[in-house]
Design an enzyme around this catalytic site. Sequence first.
Site, PDB file in Angstrom:
ATOM      1  N   HIS A  18    -117.904  29.518  55.468  1.00 19.48           N
ATOM      2  CA  HIS A  18    -117.380  30.194  56.676  1.00 19.48           C
ATOM      3  C   HIS A  18    -117.066  29.222  57.808  1.00 19.48           C
ATOM      4  O   HIS A  18    -116.472  29.617  58.807  1.00 19.48           O
ATOM      5  CB  HIS A  18    -118.378  31.231  57.210  1.00 19.48           C
ATOM      6  CG  HIS A  18    -118.645  32.357  56.262  1.00 19.48           C
ATOM      7  ND1 HIS A  18    -117.631  33.120  55.711  1.00 19.48           N
ATOM      8  CD2 HIS A  18    -119.809  32.858  55.758  1.00 19.48           C
ATOM      9  CE1 HIS A  18    -118.170  34.036  54.907  1.00 19.48           C
ATOM     10  NE2 HIS A  18    -119.477  33.884  54.916  1.00 19.48           N
TER      11      HIS A  18
HETATM   12 ZN   LIG Z   1    -122.261  35.078  51.646  1.00 18.32          ZN
END
Ligand SMILES: [Zn+2]
Length: 201
Positions: A18
Amino acid sequence: EQALQHGIACHLAGGTHHAHYDHPAGFCIFNDLAVISRYLLEAGRVHRVLIFDCDVHQGDGTARILHDTPEAITVSLHCEQNFPARKAQSDWDIPLPRGMGDADYLKVVHDALNYLLPLYQPDLVLYDAGVDVHKDDALGYLQLTDAGVAARDEAVLRHCLGRDIPVVGLIGGGYSKDRHALARRHGILHHSAQRVLDYPQ
Ligand SMILES: [Zn+2]
């Protein structure tokens, strides 16, 4: 480097998919998948990398950082209704419905690899083996069992090694207040790798 030398290497951490180019997100500060890909490509160690991201969340940071790097193929299998709300565009996004269990999930994994590995013939696969697909995970909405996670890990590793493609395993996400249970779950990757090495097909 170890995977390129030995065919397989599994990290005890990593898979921080992320993290974006200039900001952290979703518990991730540094996007190792993107950095490894860029580094090996620019060093001329590989000509094409395929990132097979099986964490239950979309690999949005990886997709965005590598968007303009056509030699890095980003593939994300993730639960459609989960973080991040605003999805990025991977080269291949494979959204999965909530509540999917072992059998249906494993079929998607096999089908995806049978299609994508011959199509791209990458020099290296980076496998994000997130265990937040597990039925007891606090942040995932899929329903895989321990056996399902082990079968997935073994399948990905065998698909790669069976085609002589080096593969790196990274543990990815996994969330539980029970740290021992979580550590055991992450360890499935390494036990799967050991099985693949001990019993090559
Ligand atoms: Zn995850």
